[in-house]
Design a protein around this motif. Structure first.
Motif, PDB file in Angstrom:
ATOM      1  N   LEU A  75      45.363  21.343  46.095  1.00 42.09           N
ATOM      2  CA  LEU A  75      46.750  21.549  45.667  1.00 42.09           C
ATOM      3  C   LEU A  75      47.735  20.769  46.540  1.00 42.09           C
ATOM      4  N   HIS A  76      47.383  20.571  47.801  1.00 41.04           N
ATOM      5  CA  HIS A  76      48.316  19.987  48.769  1.00 41.04           C
ATOM      6  C   HIS A  76      47.982  18.547  49.171  1.00 41.04           C
ATOM      7  N   GLU A  77      46.705  18.289  49.388  1.00 42.42           N
ATOM      8  CA  GLU A  77      46.273  16.949  49.779  1.00 42.42           C
ATOM      9  C   GLU A  77      44.816  16.754  49.349  1.00 42.42           C
ATOM     10  N   PRO A  78      44.614  16.279  48.116  1.00 46.98           N
ATOM     11  CA  PRO A  78      43.257  16.130  47.571  1.00 46.98           C
ATOM     12  C   PRO A  78      42.336  15.219  48.375  1.00 46.98           C
ATOM     13  N   LYS A  79      42.908  14.382  49.251  1.00 52.09           N
ATOM     14  CA  LYS A  79      42.061  13.500  50.062  1.00 52.09           C
ATOM     15  C   LYS A  79      41.143  14.285  50.997  1.00 52.09           C
ATOM     16  N   MET A  80      41.562  15.512  51.378  1.00 53.53           N
ATOM     17  CA  MET A  80      40.782  16.294  52.345  1.00 53.53           C
ATOM     18  C   MET A  80      39.343  16.502  51.868  1.00 53.53           C
ATOM     19  N   TRP A  81      39.153  16.835  50.611  1.00 54.05           N
ATOM     20  CA  TRP A  81      37.817  17.091  50.054  1.00 54.05           C
ATOM     21  C   TRP A  81      37.416  15.994  49.069  1.00 54.05           C
ATOM     22  N   SER A  82      37.964  14.799  49.205  1.00 55.94           N
ATOM     23  CA  SER A  82      37.732  13.740  48.219  1.00 55.94           C
ATOM     24  C   SER A  82      36.257  13.353  48.086  1.00 55.94           C
ATOM     25  N   ARG A  83      35.474  13.504  49.119  1.00 53.53           N
ATOM     26  CA  ARG A  83      34.048  13.159  49.003  1.00 53.53           C
ATOM     27  C   ARG A  83      33.323  14.108  48.053  1.00 53.53           C
ATOM     28  N   ALA A  84      33.939  15.230  47.729  1.00 52.65           N
ATOM     29  CA  ALA A  84      33.329  16.183  46.805  1.00 52.65           C
ATOM     30  C   ALA A  84      33.889  16.046  45.388  1.00 52.65           C
ATOM     31  N   THR A 106      30.220  34.879  72.270  1.00 48.02           N
ATOM     32  CA  THR A 106      29.786  33.487  72.243  1.00 48.02           C
ATOM     33  C   THR A 106      30.389  32.770  71.051  1.00 48.02           C
ATOM     34  N   ILE A 107      30.948  31.599  71.311  1.00 43.28           N
ATOM     35  CA  ILE A 107      31.424  30.721  70.251  1.00 43.28           C
ATOM     36  C   ILE A 107      30.241  29.830  69.876  1.00 43.28           C
ATOM     37  N   ILE A 108      29.980  29.724  68.590  1.00 40.42           N
ATOM     38  CA  ILE A 108      28.885  28.878  68.120  1.00 40.42           C
ATOM     39  C   ILE A 108      29.435  27.901  67.088  1.00 40.42           C
ATOM     40  N   LEU A 109      29.202  26.624  67.320  1.00 41.31           N
ATOM     41  CA  LEU A 109      29.578  25.589  66.366  1.00 41.31           C
ATOM     42  C   LEU A 109      28.322  25.127  65.649  1.00 41.31           C
ATOM     43  N   GLY A 110      28.454  24.864  64.354  1.00 43.13           N
ATOM     44  CA  GLY A 110      27.320  24.383  63.587  1.00 43.13           C
ATOM     45  C   GLY A 110      27.697  23.238  62.673  1.00 43.13           C
ATOM     46  N   LYS A 111      26.783  22.300  62.536  1.00 39.79           N
ATOM     47  CA  LYS A 111      26.929  21.181  61.594  1.00 39.79           C
ATOM     48  C   LYS A 111      25.978  21.483  60.443  1.00 39.79           C
ATOM     49  N   ILE A 112      26.544  21.704  59.249  1.00 38.28           N
ATOM     50  CA  ILE A 112      25.761  22.092  58.083  1.00 38.28           C
ATOM     51  C   ILE A 112      25.785  20.960  57.063  1.00 38.28           C
ATOM     52  N   ARG A 113      24.600  20.534  56.646  1.00 45.34           N
ATOM     53  CA  ARG A 113      24.458  19.483  55.626  1.00 45.34           C
ATOM     54  C   ARG A 113      24.862  20.056  54.268  1.00 45.34           C
ATOM     55  N   LEU A 114      25.601  19.259  53.526  1.00 43.01           N
ATOM     56  CA  LEU A 114      25.942  19.581  52.137  1.00 43.01           C
ATOM     57  C   LEU A 114      25.070  18.681  51.260  1.00 43.01           C
ATOM     58  N   PRO A 115      23.941  19.174  50.753  1.00 42.89           N
ATOM     59  CA  PRO A 115      23.007  18.311  50.024  1.00 42.89           C
ATOM     60  C   PRO A 115      23.617  17.576  48.833  1.00 42.89           C
ATOM     61  N   ALA A 116      24.666  18.120  48.243  1.00 39.68           N
ATOM     62  CA  ALA A 116      25.290  17.479  47.082  1.00 39.68           C
ATOM     63  C   ALA A 116      26.089  16.233  47.463  1.00 39.68           C
ATOM     64  N   ILE A 117      26.385  16.061  48.745  1.00 32.87           N
ATOM     65  CA  ILE A 117      27.201  14.927  49.184  1.00 32.87           C
ATOM     66  C   ILE A 117      26.302  13.843  49.768  1.00 32.87           C
ATOM     67  N   SER A 118      26.210  12.768  49.050  1.00 31.66           N
ATOM     68  CA  SER A 118      25.510  11.576  49.510  1.00 31.66           C
ATOM     69  C   SER A 118      26.180  10.406  48.810  1.00 31.66           C
ATOM     70  N   ASP A 119      26.924   9.652  49.573  1.00 33.99           N
ATOM     71  CA  ASP A 119      27.707   8.559  48.996  1.00 33.99           C
ATOM     72  C   ASP A 119      27.620   7.330  49.899  1.00 33.99           C
ATOM     73  N   GLU A 120      28.546   6.412  49.744  1.00 38.00           N
ATOM     74  CA  GLU A 120      28.519   5.191  50.550  1.00 38.00           C
ATOM     75  C   GLU A 120      28.671   5.467  52.045  1.00 38.00           C
TER      76      GLU A 120
END
Length: 152
Positions: free
Chosen positions: A43-52, A81-95
């Motif tokens: 709604l505000h800035e579509p570029k944020m999720w543009s890869r999707a 404890t603060i825990i950070l995680g990097k989660i793969r989004l299988p649907a996203i595979s682009d250039e």
């Protein structure tokens, strides 16, 4: 609440079983927040999720923590404890390659994982112009985007 200056994150590493278990507790909430963020930013800035773009909500959040949580970092605080995680989004595979989200969760002390809570998703407003306004937006990270502390 902690800041980057107040904590010492361990080095990025493959997720141990305890981290996988902690992220599984909040997996549904993570998926819900991804969709909420996507709809808000569209709604505000579509570029944020543009890869999707062109990917359905269901496809976007079709990940499994035990398979797609690929990297973790953590730091103790006085309140857990603060825990950070990097989660793969299988649907996203682009250039740009595979897509990932960076997630922050919190594990309070002395209770196991049943009280783990979701904290936030990393949404990068990136570079800024001379007036301080963002010029880049990115919610979907690349494989080489460092998993760093964020407080959003």
């Amino acid at each position: 609440m902690a800041s980057a200056e107040e904590i010492t994150l361990n080095a990025p590493h493959s997720p141990p079983p305890k981290a996988i278990e902690a992220f599984r507790v909040v997996e549904h909430h993570i998926k819900s927040e991804i969709l909420k963020s996507r709809h808000h930013w569209n709604l505000h800035e579509p570029k944020m999720w543009s890869r999707a773009a062109g990917i359905s909500d269901a496809e976007l959040v079709r990940f499994d923590i035990s398979r797609d949580l690929v990297l973790c970092r953590s730091a103790p605080t006085s309140y857990g404890t603060i825990i950070l995680g990097k989660i793969r989004l299988p649907a996203i595979s682009d250039e740009e390659g595979e897509g990932f989200v960076h997630v922050r969760i919190h594990d309070p002390p002395n209770r196991g994982v049943e009280d783990v809570t979701f904290h936030s998703l990393f949404t990068d407003e990136g570079n800024r112009d001379a007036d301080g306004h963002p010029t880049t937006w990115r919610a979907i990270q690349n494989a080489d985007t460092p998993l760093e502390f964020f407080n959003e």
